[in-house]
Design an enzyme around this catalytic site. Structure first.
Site, PDB file in Angstrom:
ATOM      1  N   TYR A 185      -2.528  -1.500  10.897  1.00 30.18           N
ATOM      2  CA  TYR A 185      -2.758  -1.984   9.522  1.00 30.18           C
ATOM      3  C   TYR A 185      -1.581  -1.608   8.626  1.00 30.18           C
ATOM      4  CZ  TYR A 185      -4.020  -1.408   4.653  1.00 30.18           C
ATOM      5  OH  TYR A 185      -3.968  -1.410   3.279  1.00 30.18           O
ATOM      6  N   SER A 196       0.829  -1.206   0.000  1.00 29.98           N
ATOM      7  CA  SER A 196       0.000   0.000   0.000  1.00 29.98           C
ATOM      8  C   SER A 196       0.861   1.253   0.000  1.00 29.98           C
ATOM      9  CB  SER A 196      -0.872  -0.021   1.254  1.00 29.98           C
ATOM     10  OG  SER A 196      -1.478   1.232   1.442  1.00 29.98           O
ATOM     11  N   LYS A 230       1.672  -3.905   6.615  1.00 32.44           N
ATOM     12  CA  LYS A 230       2.138  -3.848   5.219  1.00 32.44           C
ATOM     13  C   LYS A 230       3.657  -3.639   5.185  1.00 32.44           C
ATOM     14  CE  LYS A 230      -1.791  -4.539   3.229  1.00 32.44           C
ATOM     15  NZ  LYS A 230      -2.034  -5.865   2.640  1.00 32.44           N
TER      16      LYS A 230
END
Ligand code: UD1
Length: 338
Positions: free
Chosen positions: A150, A125, A154
């Site tokens: 979150y 991301s 990544k």
């Protein structure tokens, strides 16, 4: 060629399965259906004429993952989408995110090594860049401290893959998505958030269809031309096609490094108001929106330098903002039975 697609009934996963099957790949979907519906499998079949194989599986369970790989010998590569992705929830439930997103990746990588499967495409991301110092942001930009668990999953996942690739045969392409929106032109698959979504596009379509009273625009005092935050929105079908190119690149041995990283965006930044205007223009539906305080953790503006992906992958996003907003609306209407 047989590809294991984890999270293949999810939003980006399902669109990628369609593009893979259109190119003749055989797909096995592994998904625990925690944030998607089994109907997606049939709908992929309706779009492509081929119903993909489906396994309801929790990849964070080691033995289940082992069993999956034992039952599907001869896999050629893996595309790994399966992960939790709600930024706000990850702040409240960090362990849920670290366990699911990282343990499942580690289980996968171990099985890939055991079974001699070399190639993985990983969903990363643009969140890894935080608020970039230079725009458009390219792949060499520094990784900023993650603003949420979150985002941190990544970053850590990129590091895990890179470390493993140094000591095993593993090859990876890490795709850093900007803001995927829109839906397949058939309106048979799209973004299907369980509960109340917090991403802009589903909030817009839900407001337009009457599931919500207002669209809250988070912040109008950003240092941008209209005061609202800027993102690089990309049509999910364009994004899906990049995955097929990435897989082919590795399978054909055209990758130049063990781990390659590509930004996937259009290279154009649009403000929240730009997206609202596009939606109203293409759908002729007026949106009830109001300005609110900035949302915690949001960056002001980010858009991609797509040069590397254009040159190296020979891939360029084709669809514009109007096609994105209209397809998202067609999908929402289909969901509502209209
Ligand atoms: C972020 C991450 C992205 C991640 C995604 C997962 C960044 C730059 N991007 O996307 O990598 O995959 O979360 O969810 O960190 N907005 C409103 N009202 C709403 C909803 C959104 O005004 O009701 C605005 C936001 O403030 C933002 C834009 O719309 O400016 C896009 O928001 P959203 O769709 O949630 O995505 P990001 O937060 O950019």
């Amino acid at each position: 060629m047989k590809i294991l697609v984890t999270g293949g009934t999810g939003y980006i996963g399902s669109h990628t399965v369609v593009e893979l099957q259109k190119k003749g790949f055989e797909v096995i979907i592994a998904d625990n259906l925690s944030n998607s519906s089994i109907d997606v499998v049939d709908n992929i079949g309706r779009i492509t004429g081929v119903k993909p194989l489906f396994e309801k599986i929790d990849l964070s369970k080691e033995e289940t993952t082992q069993d999956l790989f034992n039952r599907y010998p001869g896999l050629n590569a893996v595309i790994h989408f399966a992960a939790f992705k709600a930024v706000g929830e990850s702040v409240m439930l960090p362990l849920k995110y670290y366990r699911n997103n990282l343990v499942s990746l580690m289980n996968l990588l171990r099985e890939m090594e055991t079974h001699g499967i070399r190639d993985i495409v990983f969903s990363s991301s643009c969140t890894v860049y935080g608020q970039p110092d230079v725009l458009p942001v390219n792949e060499a930009a520094p990784i900023k401290k993650a603003a949420s668990p979150y985002g941190n999953t990544k970053q850590i996942a990129e590091e895990i893959i890179t470390d493993v690739s140094k000591v095993t045969a593993l090859q990876a392409i890490l795709l850093r998505y900007f803001n995927p929106i829109g839906a397949h032109e058939s309106a048979l698959i799209g973004e299907l958030p369980l509960g109340m979504p917090s991403n802009l596009m589903p909030v817009i379509t839900q407001t337009a269809i009457g599931k919500r009273e207002f669209l809250n625009v988070w912040g109008k005092d950003y240092n941008t031309p209209d005061g609202t935050a800027i993102r690089d929105y990309i049509h999910v079908v364009d994004l899906a096609q990049a995955h097929v190119i990435a897989i082919e690149r590795m399978l054909e041995g055209k990758n130049k490094q063990n781990v390659e990283i590509f930004n996937l965006g259009t290279g154009i930044g649009y403000s929240v108001l730009d997206v609202i205007k596009s939606f109203e223009r293409t759908t002729k539906v007026k949106l009830a929106y109001r300005f609110m305080e900035r949302r915690l953790g949001d960056v002001e503006e980010v858009w991609a330098d797509t040069e590397f992906a254009n040159q190296e992958l020979g891939w360029k996003a084709q669809q514009g903002l109007d096609e994105m907003t209209l397809s998202a609306w067609n999908w929402e209407r289909k969901l509502a039975g209209m």
